[in-house]
Design an enzyme around this catalytic site. Structure first.
Site, short mmCIF file in Angstrom:
data_model
loop_
_atom_site.label_atom_id
_atom_site.label_comp_id
_atom_site.label_asym_id
_atom_site.label_seq_id
_atom_site.Cartn_x
_atom_site.Cartn_y
_atom_site.Cartn_z
N GLU A 350 1.01 -1.13 0.16
CA GLU A 350 0.10 -0.12 -0.09
C GLU A 350 0.88 1.21 0.03
O GLU A 350 0.71 1.98 0.90
CB GLU A 350 -0.87 0.07 1.16
CG GLU A 350 -2.00 -1.38 1.19
CD GLU A 350 -3.08 -1.28 2.52
OE1 GLU A 350 -2.85 -0.36 3.11
OE2 GLU A 350 -3.82 -2.07 2.47
N GLU A 472 -4.76 -8.28 -1.65
CA GLU A 472 -5.19 -8.33 -0.20
C GLU A 472 -6.79 -8.04 -0.32
O GLU A 472 -6.96 -6.82 -0.70
CB GLU A 472 -4.27 -7.76 0.61
CG GLU A 472 -4.78 -7.83 2.18
CD GLU A 472 -4.00 -6.73 2.83
OE1 GLU A 472 -2.56 -6.66 2.81
OE2 GLU A 472 -4.42 -5.75 3.66
#
Length: 649
Positions: A350, A472
């Site tokens: 991220e 994810e």
């Protein structure tokens, strides 16, 4: 399309055995015509219910009768006349009407309502909660060809005559009868079995272990335990991703030895913790921690034993000025290559959220250059020159926050040629604020359609054909929602996500997580590893749902509270010579609904698996029931898995 199975392997899900049924040979003496053929004759769904959607077609009768002689006639133990009639309807009819109660998930062809009486069996997984399994014994006896011929001929002639009489008598009532399909509690589902709309990866359903578990020394998840190994094998084939927020704090030290007693209060936040919430600085994540070579080997061996390929997320915040410092990555690669570990790779987690997590920022174009350098580094190792490189794992894209999509677009301009898959993360809800109603709100479910569309638009605008993965994903970020993500109600979002992702062309979905947080598939309950409800959904999905995605048209309710998906059946779940499709979906309405399934033909068996929360939507315990071609009472808040096999004639 969905092809017949040639191998002789018989489906057996570690105790969940598929009992094959071929119902009444004379069913196959009838030429099976679809709903469209009846409509051309002026029929309607009312007629289909009356005559089982069959019409005598002389040109196919000889072939059908020949096939009939090859079929055995089963003898159903303890079955009533009503149950046999139901079985006849399901197996001869291309269009099946079924009732589905509120908050229900289904896979396959539903049948009807009435309790089934069956013998009990049980499936026990060591270290897990016992799960009840029921099955109905079915035996077969041969039928004389001559008797079969006569029975089939009489049945076909009578059916043909009845159809014509019914059409003559009721043909004038067509406008009134057509209202039967317009009832608010009825849905028409058309299965488009003539082609596939998508084909997903054979490892489509995959799982993750958060890197924070390494810092916690896997205190509550012993990878070497028999229970952990056994539970992992049920989810193969798949990928095991080792990554997450803590991946950007991890430093590889081959001979590192843990010092002193582990202090839980000093542990890095589990699965990111409050780091997932924007606007909060994550102070605990500012420090680095070490991982030994022994731990890396243990992770790899666990994945290998479970039948998974391991994906390892490298630390992208080890930097030398603006560039990525690959020194530690080289040390890890040297060790992994020497130990002959099979690994795929990611770099960073991220990255578009680094500012609020770590009070730093890496430009998207620079991260793209870092991926180019990593690919060149991997190419220097014969073992990893063909391993996958996946990225950039941006956070969930949103229409009102285009900066995330801009980050992805800028990254891809540089790194796209080096990537084997484009990855991004998706969660529906804030785990700290989510409510039970959020888990049942259809608007929550439609978020995924919107987010996938945003990513696909970026790929289309850049003319990229790289596969897209959900690198994810779970129900709620921040470790999940307490007493929701790990409960039966969470399985509705999970199953729908699998259906939406596959139908929209996502090739792999990596579930966060196998263990850890409220959204773990497995939990530690007083020292024992115990499956959560989503674990059982994942097992049956793995065993029944194949890679080919079949087109589905749900009239009146697209993206509404009733959601239906269809795949080719996993080949290992079928018997030799049979094809099959598995249909699944959810009902979020407060009332029961009736589905009319159209486009299914030549059905030879229907198998049904029912999962039910023992104490309601927020139950952590799930009962599993198996029934074969008999009526079953649909219980509120149940998950239904149906496999229906068909013959090629």
């Amino acid at each position: 399309m969905c092809k017949p199975v040639n191998e002789t392997k018989v489906y057996d899900v570690h105790g969940l055995r598929d009992y094959y049924v071929s119902c009444r040979c004379w069913q196959h003496c009838i030429c099976k015509t679809s709903a469209s053929a009846l409509l051309q004759l002026g029929g309607c769904r009312f007629f289909q219910n009356v005559v089982f959607s069959v019409v005598l077609v002389a040109v196919r009768a000889k072939h059908s009768f020949h096939y009939c002689q090859m079929r055995p006639q089963p003898k159903m133990t303890a079955s009533s006349a009503a149950e046999e009639a139901l079985c006849d309807e399901v197996l001869s009819n291309g269009d099946v009407d079924i009732d589905v109660n509120s908050s229900t998930m289904i896979l396959g062809v539903p049948v009807a309502n009435e309790e089934v009486h069956s013998e009990d069996a049980s499936m026990l997984v060591e270290g897990t909660t016992p799960v009840e399994l029921r099955h109905t014994n079915v035996t077969t006896v041969p039928k004389e060809p001559s008797t079969c011929w006569k029975t089939g001929a009489r049945y076909c002639i009578v059916t043909f005559c009845c159809l014509n009489v019914v059409m003559l008598v009721f043909g004038g009532l067509w406008p009134a009868l057509s209202q039967y399909s317009k009832d608010d509690h009825k849905r028409i589902v058309i299965i488009q079995t003539d082609h596939l709309v998508q084909v997903v990866n054979e490892r489509f359903l995959s799982v993750a272990l958060d890197s924070s578990q390494i810092h916690r020394r896997f205190k509550k998840f012993d990878m070497k335990s028999k229970a952990a190994r056994m539970l992992g094998t049920y989810l193969s084939p798949g990928y095991l991703r080792v990554g997450g927020t803590a991946a950007d704090r991890l430093i590889f030290v081959e001979n590192h030895v843990q010092d002193g007693k582990f202090d839980e209060s000093e542990a890095l936040p589990l699965d990111g913790g409050s780091c997932a919430y924007e606007g909060e600085m994550c102070t605990k994540q500012q420090r680095f921690f070490n991982m030994s070579g022994e731990t890396l080997t243990e992770l790899h061996n666990y994945a290998k034993m479970a039948g998974m390929d391991m994906i390892f997320d490298l630390n992208a915040l080890l930097r030398k000025g603006k560039d990525w410092d690959d020194t530690n990555a080289k040390e890890l690669l040297d060790y992994a290559s020497k130990q002959e570990l099979k690994l795929h790779w990611q770099l960073g987690n991220e990255p578009n959220a680094y500012r609020h997590k770590f009070d730093t920022f890496v430009e998207a174009s620079q991260l793209g250059e870092d991926f180019v350098n990593l690919r060149e580094l991997l190419n220097q190792y014969p073992r990893y020159s063909r391993s996958f490189l996946l990225g950039p794992d941006i956070t969930r894209p949103r229409p009102l926050k285009l900066a995330d999509l801009d980050y992805l677009r800028e990254f891809l301009r540089t790194a796209a040629p080096r990537l084997n898959a484009v990855t991004w993360h998706q969660y529906y809800l804030n785990g700290r604020e989510a409510t039970l109603q959020d888990f049942l709100n259809v608007e929550t479910y439609n978020v995924l359609y919107e987010q996938i569309g945003l990513v696909k638009n970026v790929m289309k605008s850049m003319a990229l054909g790289t596969p897209v993965w959900l690198g994810e994903t779970g129900t709620a970020f921040g470790g999940g929602a307490a007493e929701l993500s790990d409960r039966f109600v969470g399985s509705f979002l999970w199953l729908d996500k699998l259906g939406v992702a596959a139908s929209e062309g996502i090739k792999v979905v990596i579930r966060q997580s196998l263990f850890g947080g409220h959204y773990g598939l497995i939990r530690n309950d007083h020292g024992s590893l115990v499956p959560n409800p989503d674990f059982w959904v994942s097992i049956l999905y793995k065993r029944l749902v194949g890679t080919g995605v079949v087109g589905v048209t749900l009239l009146k309710d697209f993206k509404g509270p009733v959601r239906i998906y269809c795949h080719c059946t996993e080949p290992s779940a079928l018997h030799p010579g049979l094809g099959g499709v598995t249909i699944f979906g959810i009902n979020l309405l407060s009332d029961a609904i009736e589905l009319s399934l159209q486009g299914t033909h030549n059905v030879s068996s229907v198998d049904r698996y029912i999962l039910q929360g023992e104490t309601g939507l927020q139950s952590q315990l799930v009962s599993i029931f198996l029934s074969v071609c008999l009526r079953f009472k649909y219980v509120k808040s149940s998950i239904l898995f149906f496999l229906f096999s068909y013959t090629f004639i």
